[in-house]
Design a protein around this motif. Structure first.
Motif, PDB file in Angstrom:
ATOM      1  N   ASN A 290      65.386  27.924  91.283  1.00  0.00           N
ATOM      2  CA  ASN A 290      65.805  26.630  90.726  1.00  0.00           C
ATOM      3  C   ASN A 290      67.198  26.681  90.110  1.00  0.00           C
ATOM      4  OD1 ASN A 290      63.260  24.728  90.831  1.00  0.00           O
ATOM      5  ND2 ASN A 290      62.500  26.752  90.246  1.00  0.00           N
ATOM      6  N   ARG A 291      68.040  27.554  90.640  1.00  0.00           N
ATOM      7  CA  ARG A 291      69.406  27.650  90.123  1.00  0.00           C
ATOM      8  C   ARG A 291      70.146  26.316  90.228  1.00  0.00           C
ATOM      9  NH1 ARG A 291      69.899  33.235  92.149  1.00  0.00           N
ATOM     10  NH2 ARG A 291      70.543  34.596  90.415  1.00  0.00           N
ATOM     11  N   ARG A 292      69.987  25.631  91.357  1.00  0.00           N
ATOM     12  CA  ARG A 292      70.748  24.387  91.567  1.00  0.00           C
ATOM     13  C   ARG A 292      70.367  23.330  90.526  1.00  0.00           C
ATOM     14  NH1 ARG A 292      68.479  22.820  97.426  1.00  0.00           N
ATOM     15  NH2 ARG A 292      68.652  25.097  97.605  1.00  0.00           N
ATOM     16  N   TYR A 293      69.063  23.271  90.192  1.00  0.00           N
ATOM     17  CA  TYR A 293      68.638  22.307  89.172  1.00  0.00           C
ATOM     18  C   TYR A 293      69.142  22.730  87.793  1.00  0.00           C
ATOM     19  CZ  TYR A 293      65.499  21.019  92.970  1.00  0.00           C
ATOM     20  OH  TYR A 293      64.993  20.641  94.188  1.00  0.00           O
ATOM     21  N   ALA A 294      69.170  24.039  87.563  1.00  0.00           N
ATOM     22  CA  ALA A 294      69.679  24.545  86.290  1.00  0.00           C
ATOM     23  C   ALA A 294      71.150  24.181  86.114  1.00  0.00           C
ATOM     24  CB  ALA A 294      69.493  26.054  86.216  1.00  0.00           C
ATOM     25  N   ILE A 295      71.920  24.290  87.189  1.00  0.00           N
ATOM     26  CA  ILE A 295      73.346  23.947  87.116  1.00  0.00           C
ATOM     27  C   ILE A 295      73.526  22.481  86.741  1.00  0.00           C
ATOM     28  CG2 ILE A 295      75.451  23.688  88.469  1.00  0.00           C
ATOM     29  CD1 ILE A 295      74.625  26.171  90.035  1.00  0.00           C
ATOM     30  N   VAL A 296      72.704  21.617  87.330  1.00  0.00           N
ATOM     31  CA  VAL A 296      72.791  20.182  87.029  1.00  0.00           C
ATOM     32  C   VAL A 296      72.455  19.931  85.556  1.00  0.00           C
ATOM     33  CG1 VAL A 296      71.807  17.910  87.502  1.00  0.00           C
ATOM     34  CG2 VAL A 296      72.277  19.483  89.387  1.00  0.00           C
TER      35      VAL A 296
ATOM     36  N   LEU B 106      72.531  22.092  83.017  1.00  0.00           N
ATOM     37  CA  LEU B 106      73.553  22.680  82.146  1.00  0.00           C
ATOM     38  C   LEU B 106      74.835  21.854  82.153  1.00  0.00           C
ATOM     39  CD1 LEU B 106      73.077  26.481  82.954  1.00  0.00           C
ATOM     40  CD2 LEU B 106      72.351  25.245  80.904  1.00  0.00           C
ATOM     41  N   THR B 107      75.151  21.262  83.285  1.00  0.00           N
ATOM     42  CA  THR B 107      76.333  20.393  83.365  1.00  0.00           C
ATOM     43  C   THR B 107      76.148  19.165  82.481  1.00  0.00           C
ATOM     44  OG1 THR B 107      76.780  21.131  85.624  1.00  0.00           O
ATOM     45  CG2 THR B 107      77.831  19.080  84.894  1.00  0.00           C
TER      46      THR B 107
ATOM     47  N   ILE C  48      77.977  17.721  74.876  1.00  0.00           N
ATOM     48  CA  ILE C  48      78.551  18.381  73.698  1.00  0.00           C
ATOM     49  C   ILE C  48      80.053  18.594  73.810  1.00  0.00           C
ATOM     50  CG2 ILE C  48      76.387  19.552  73.196  1.00  0.00           C
ATOM     51  CD1 ILE C  48      77.531  22.103  74.336  1.00  0.00           C
ATOM     52  N   THR C  49      80.668  18.138  74.899  1.00  0.00           N
ATOM     53  CA  THR C  49      82.118  18.298  75.052  1.00  0.00           C
ATOM     54  C   THR C  49      82.770  16.959  75.353  1.00  0.00           C
ATOM     55  OG1 THR C  49      81.933  18.728  77.436  1.00  0.00           O
ATOM     56  CG2 THR C  49      81.882  20.626  75.972  1.00  0.00           C
ATOM     57  N   PRO C  50      84.076  16.851  75.126  1.00  0.00           N
ATOM     58  CA  PRO C  50      84.797  15.645  75.529  1.00  0.00           C
ATOM     59  C   PRO C  50      84.794  15.516  77.049  1.00  0.00           C
ATOM     60  CG  PRO C  50      86.328  17.356  74.807  1.00  0.00           C
ATOM     61  CD  PRO C  50      84.945  17.818  74.457  1.00  0.00           C
ATOM     62  N   PRO C  51      84.819  14.275  77.559  1.00  0.00           N
ATOM     63  CA  PRO C  51      84.698  14.061  79.005  1.00  0.00           C
ATOM     64  C   PRO C  51      85.967  14.351  79.795  1.00  0.00           C
ATOM     65  CG  PRO C  51      84.937  11.964  77.886  1.00  0.00           C
ATOM     66  CD  PRO C  51      84.868  12.997  76.816  1.00  0.00           C
TER      67      PRO C  51
ATOM     68  N   VAL D 197      80.734  27.464  82.168  1.00  0.00           N
ATOM     69  CA  VAL D 197      80.790  28.880  82.586  1.00  0.00           C
ATOM     70  C   VAL D 197      79.955  29.774  81.662  1.00  0.00           C
ATOM     71  CG1 VAL D 197      82.286  30.879  82.862  1.00  0.00           C
ATOM     72  CG2 VAL D 197      82.953  28.682  83.835  1.00  0.00           C
ATOM     73  N   PRO D 198      80.161  29.733  80.328  1.00  0.00           N
ATOM     74  CA  PRO D 198      79.304  30.575  79.478  1.00  0.00           C
ATOM     75  C   PRO D 198      77.842  30.152  79.487  1.00  0.00           C
ATOM     76  CG  PRO D 198      80.762  29.206  78.152  1.00  0.00           C
ATOM     77  CD  PRO D 198      81.237  29.092  79.548  1.00  0.00           C
ATOM     78  N   LEU D 199      77.562  28.852  79.610  1.00  0.00           N
ATOM     79  CA  LEU D 199      76.165  28.418  79.654  1.00  0.00           C
ATOM     80  C   LEU D 199      75.473  28.924  80.916  1.00  0.00           C
ATOM     81  CD1 LEU D 199      76.111  24.746  78.289  1.00  0.00           C
ATOM     82  CD2 LEU D 199      75.615  26.884  77.113  1.00  0.00           C
ATOM     83  N   TYR D 200      76.164  28.867  82.041  1.00  0.00           N
ATOM     84  CA  TYR D 200      75.557  29.391  83.270  1.00  0.00           C
ATOM     85  C   TYR D 200      75.411  30.917  83.184  1.00  0.00           C
ATOM     86  CZ  TYR D 200      74.622  30.414  88.123  1.00  0.00           C
ATOM     87  OH  TYR D 200      74.037  30.882  89.282  1.00  0.00           O
ATOM     88  N   SER D 201      76.349  31.559  82.504  1.00  0.00           N
ATOM     89  CA  SER D 201      76.219  33.006  82.297  1.00  0.00           C
ATOM     90  C   SER D 201      74.968  33.323  81.489  1.00  0.00           C
ATOM     91  CB  SER D 201      77.457  33.548  81.572  1.00  0.00           C
ATOM     92  OG  SER D 201      78.632  33.317  82.329  1.00  0.00           O
TER      93      SER D 201
END
Length: 277
Positions: free
Chosen positions: A222-228, A230-231, A237-240, A250-254
């Motif tokens: 389920n990596r692909r769903y995890a990427i979605v 995490l994105t 939590i970040t500016p758009p 990058v760190p979250l996927y790590s």
């Protein structure tokens, strides 16, 4: 009713006995929390002026490093964020005092996390077997490490980027930004603590794997769903903007990949235990 509250066996405690055993841990935890809050209240100049107001200053380490990289690699000031220090305003009569109290409470909770976790472990430890106590002996260290790593990541990276985007954004040139200090400090605290919580992902996966609810194969599949997912979390939590999103995803996927390694390690350990049994 009385019979229901009696011990069902020599090794089982009643509800009230659990409450009695928990009481000293709650008292010590509450006392530690109160002492840290008082210390934070008395250290307002350092906590507010230096730490919380720091990310919006051009002299903040992250802002200076990005500006240096921009001049060295791009030859311009594209990455020079928060180059103009903001002017804060307070719009409520008791606003600054209430803000001071809230900051002291949040600071107390954040700094008390290791001790509160230790008291929690001390309460639970007597109910564990010797082997379970041995395996969980580093619980406080790992949870605290992930928490403060996430907190520092949010404070030094996400907060300056968020301030730069939100303070500089204009829906119309006719609208002037007058930054309420409560709104600014709320953003700093919320983003930092949110990152601290998100960085608990590897530990969450570890315990789910220990309980058999998650496997390494499931996480890989389920990596692909995890990427979605995490994105989406990164976007919240970040500016758009793409640059900030990339720095967070990058760190979250790590962390997700580390979680897969932890789950696989747990499965191997459980297999060895079953073989020995």
């Amino acid at each position: 009713m009385t019979d229901k509250l009696e011990k069902s066996s020599d090794n089982e405690m009643t509800f009230f006995e659990h409450v009695a055993a928990l009481r000293p841990h709650l008292l010590r935890g509450g006392l530690a929390l109160f002492v840290i809050m008082i210390a934070a209240f008395l250290s307002k100049r350092f906590i507010i002026d230096v730490l919380l107001m720091g990310p919006q200053s051009p002299d903040f380490p992250t802002n200076r490093i990005l500006c240096h990289i921009s001049h060295r690699l791009l030859g311009d000031a594209t990455l020079c964020i928060n180059s103009i220090k903001l002017n804060m305003i307070n719009t409520a009569l008791g606003g600054q005092f209430n803000l001071h109290m809230q900051i002291s409470m949040v600071t107390g909770v954040v700094l008390a996390v290791p001790y509160l976790l230790w008291e929690l472990w001390r309460f639970v430890a007597p109910a564990l077997t010797d082997y379970e106590r041995y395996k969980s002996r580093m619980f406080v260290f790992y949870v605290s490490l992930c928490f403060f790593t996430g907190l520092l990541f949010g404070y030094f990276l996400i907060v300056p980027l968020s301030i730069n985007f939100l303070a500089g954004y204009q829906a119309s040139p006719d609208i002037a930004n007058m930054i309420d200090v409560k709104s600014y400090l709320s953003t700093v605290l919320t983003v930092s603590v949110s990152c601290a919580i998100v960085f608990q992902l590897p530990l969450l996966i570890y315990f789910l794997a220990r309980m058999g609810l998650v496997t390494a194969a499931f996480l890989r599949k389920n990596r692909r769903y995890a990427i979605v997912i995490l994105t989406i979390i990164s976007a919240v939590i970040t500016p758009p903007d793409v640059f900030s999103l990339f720095l967070v995803i990058v760190p979250l996927y790590s962390l997700y990949e580390v979680s897969i390694l932890l789950a696989a390690r747990v499965e191997r350990a459980k297999a060895r235990e079953e073989a020995e049994a």
